[in-house]
Design an enzyme around this catalytic site. Structure first.
Site, short mmCIF file in Angstrom:
data_model
loop_
_atom_site.label_atom_id
_atom_site.label_comp_id
_atom_site.label_asym_id
_atom_site.label_seq_id
_atom_site.Cartn_x
_atom_site.Cartn_y
_atom_site.Cartn_z
N GLY A 48 0.87 -1.17 0.00
CA GLY A 48 0.00 0.00 0.00
C GLY A 48 0.90 1.21 0.00
O GLY A 48 2.01 1.15 -0.51
N GLU A 49 0.43 2.31 0.58
CA GLU A 49 1.30 3.48 0.71
C GLU A 49 1.77 3.59 2.15
O GLU A 49 0.96 3.77 3.06
CB GLU A 49 0.56 4.75 0.29
CG GLU A 49 0.66 5.03 -1.20
CD GLU A 49 2.10 5.00 -1.73
OE1 GLU A 49 2.35 4.29 -2.72
OE2 GLU A 49 2.99 5.66 -1.14
N SER A 50 3.09 3.52 2.35
CA SER A 50 3.61 3.51 3.73
C SER A 50 3.29 4.81 4.47
O SER A 50 3.03 4.79 5.67
CB SER A 50 5.11 3.24 3.73
OG SER A 50 5.78 4.23 3.00
N CYS A 80 6.54 -4.89 0.99
CA CYS A 80 6.69 -3.59 0.31
C CYS A 80 6.49 -2.43 1.29
O CYS A 80 7.37 -2.12 2.07
CB CYS A 80 5.77 -3.52 -0.90
SG CYS A 80 6.15 -2.15 -2.00
N ARG A 137 6.77 -0.19 -7.58
CA ARG A 137 7.38 1.00 -6.96
C ARG A 137 8.08 0.57 -5.66
O ARG A 137 7.90 1.17 -4.59
CB ARG A 137 6.30 2.05 -6.64
CG ARG A 137 5.75 2.76 -7.88
CD ARG A 137 4.54 3.62 -7.54
NE ARG A 137 4.75 4.42 -6.34
CZ ARG A 137 5.24 5.64 -6.32
NH1 ARG A 137 5.54 6.25 -7.44
NH2 ARG A 137 5.41 6.29 -5.19
N HIS A 172 5.80 -8.43 -3.54
CA HIS A 172 4.44 -8.73 -3.09
C HIS A 172 4.05 -10.19 -3.33
O HIS A 172 3.40 -10.48 -4.34
CB HIS A 172 3.43 -7.87 -3.86
CG HIS A 172 3.56 -6.40 -3.64
ND1 HIS A 172 3.00 -5.77 -2.55
CD2 HIS A 172 4.18 -5.44 -4.35
CE1 HIS A 172 3.26 -4.47 -2.61
NE2 HIS A 172 3.98 -4.24 -3.69
N GLU A 174 1.68 -11.57 -2.16
CA GLU A 174 0.21 -11.61 -2.19
C GLU A 174 -0.35 -11.37 -3.59
O GLU A 174 -1.54 -11.55 -3.82
CB GLU A 174 -0.37 -10.58 -1.19
CG GLU A 174 -0.31 -9.12 -1.62
CD GLU A 174 1.00 -8.42 -1.27
OE1 GLU A 174 2.03 -9.11 -1.09
OE2 GLU A 174 1.00 -7.18 -1.19
#
Lengths: 193, 292
Positions: A48-50, A80, A137, A172, A174
């Site tokens: 996701g976005e950290s 990630c 990314r 990832h 997942e």
């Protein structure tokens, strides 16, 4: 049966839950609150976005309870963004999040979305078969502390690490149909019980 | 299905449960990132200003997009006009993360959308119903959003589009296989994608809500209707306290099923953007009817 949590504030939550639900003996649980955290024996910090997840962890007072559980031995695995949340240091940033793992990570290390890629590689300590690795990314690990074990490197960059009850991957697992990493993490939880 | 297309769909998966905010300069981008946005949409004028000022709305100045890109670490998106493949090429050359082929800008082509398969960079496109969503996915869109009615601060159109898409998906998943070709014909959508939706009971890409979301409760409403995340355009920087509004919408999107938290974050936000009644908009100014 073992309850495996997936931090469900933002990101690839359902992807982790789906893979976990296909592993025998595992009950996947979405974790948004401290009460939900108390019920799990291991926790996955998803992609996701950290910055987003880190902020929500802090605002909803989840960071300290998670740190507490992990320090008491609960296995944790970051993919990630999850790896960034766990790192003690982030290159070129003052801001850190859970500061659990003795690693220094570089965010967006490979570049923008145009530089996202996937490969397959052998990680003998995790699986005998080749494992698909999807990098979106992605970060990489720039330095590690003396207690950190490198599980995988790619072109000279560290992309999977383990430090006692903590596991982190730049990529990832997942996002692929291969559940080797999830099984590896479930084993970490079972060995911990 | 190419590997690149999979990676592009994957990035959208990472944005799930998050808020993508319109920003017009580096300062706003920083506010958005600090508030917890999962991505920013770089554009020169937010939709409500485009609506007010009129004229032809085009791709933003590359300089401004580059400034925003160098300011934030989260993904940066930017808009190209419908059918304007060169604007899309320029945005790809800038190395941003996602292109929105958007009805908010003035369409450059009244017949054809961009062939998104010919690009390496991912695209998100707007849709009012499942047929439109599947046409865009057929052209290579890696993410879908409702069109809603941008720049109005009125969520009714986004609700209509999300409910329509969800109802269309539910209907397809009940049809026997021999009826799917006729369904594809009726909704003017690629047959293979119609079959896939019927089998999976969901869109093959991530689906966000956009167009008129102005409050934390609006964002949570869209999530409860099945949206996987939200775009907020004018709703943040046209409110009286953008920073607070941005944070509140982020929290309401995560805890969309928790009314206590939504109540708490909705408190004392100041004024939301001034809304617009849809029936007061003249037909030529309805943005959601752009594209097909």
């Amino acid at each position: 049966m073992v309850n495996v949590g997936v931090l469900a504030l933002q990101g690839s939550v359902i992807e982790h839950v789906k893979i976990l639900s296909g592993i025998e003996g595992v009950i996947p649980c979405e974790v948004r609150t401290v009460e939900e955290l108390d019920k799990v024996s291991g926790l996955i910090l998803p992609g996701g976005e950290s910055t987003t997840i880190g902020k929500l962890l802090k605002d909803f007072e989840m960071a300290e309870p998670i740190k507490h559980r992990v320090k008491a031995g609960m296995p944790v695995w970051g993919t990630c963004a999850g790896m960034i949340l766990m790192a003690k240091k982030i290159v070129d940033e003052d801001n850190t999040h859970l500061e659990l793992m003795d690693i220094t990570v570089r965010r967006n290390a490979y570049g923008s979305q145009l530089d996202s890629f996937s490969v397959s590689s052998n990680i003998p300590s995790v699986s005998d078969d080749s494992i698909p690795m999807v990098f979106i990314r992605a970060p990489w690990v720039e330095c590690i502390g003396s207690d950190v074990e490198v599980l995988a490197e790619l072109d000279g960059r560290i992309v999977a690490v383990k430090e006692s009850n903590m596991l982190a991957t730049s990529f990832h697992p997942e996002l692929s149909a291969n559940n080797a990493f999830h099984k590896y993490f479930v084993k970490m939880i079972e060995n911990n019980r | 299905m190419t590997e690149r297309y999979e990676l592009n769909k994957n990035l959208a998966q990472m944005l799930k449960g998050g808020v993508i905010m319109d920003v017009t300069n580096a300062r706003e981008a920083e506010i958005a990132q600090k508030a917890g946005a999962v991505a920013v949409m770089a554009l020169e004028r937010v939709p409500s200003d485009i609506r007010k000022q009129g004229g032809v709305a085009r791709m933003s100045d590359p300089k401004m997009i580059k400034e925003i890109k160098s300011t934030v670490s989260i993904p940066v998106m930017a808009k190209a006009r419908i059918g304007h493949l060169v604007e899309a090429q320029v945005l790809e050359a800038l190395g941003i993360d996602y292109i929105d082929e958007s009805e908010v800008l003035t369409p450059a082509d009244d017949m054809y959308h961009i062939d998104k398969h010919s690009f390496k960079i991912p695209f998100v496109c707007g849709a009012k119903n499942l047929g439109e969503a599947l046409r865009r996915i057929g052209e290579g869109a890696a993410m879908i959003r409702t069109k809603g009615e941008a720049g109005t601060g009125n969520v009714v159109e986004a609700v209509r589009h999300m409910r329509t898409i969800m109802a269309d998906v539910r209907r397809l998943s009940t049809l026997p296989k021999e009826e799917l070709m006729t369904a594809a014909k009726e909704m003017a959508a690629p047959y293979e994608l119609v079959v896939k939706v019927a089998e999976d009971g969901k869109l093959p890409v991530v689906n966000f809500a956009a167009g008129g979301i102005a409050t934390p409760a609006d964002a949570a409403l869209m999530m409860q209707l099945g949206s996987e995340g939200v775009f907020v355009g004018s709703g943040i920087f046209k409110s009286s306290n953008p920073e607070k509004m941005a944070k509140a919408i982020v929290k309401a999107t995560t805890f969309y099923n928790n009314p206590e938290i939504i109540a708490e974050v909705s408190e004392d936000l100041g004024e939301a953007m001034r809304g617009l009644e849809i029936s007061q908009i003249s037909p030529e100014n309805v943005l959601s009817s752009r594209g097909w």
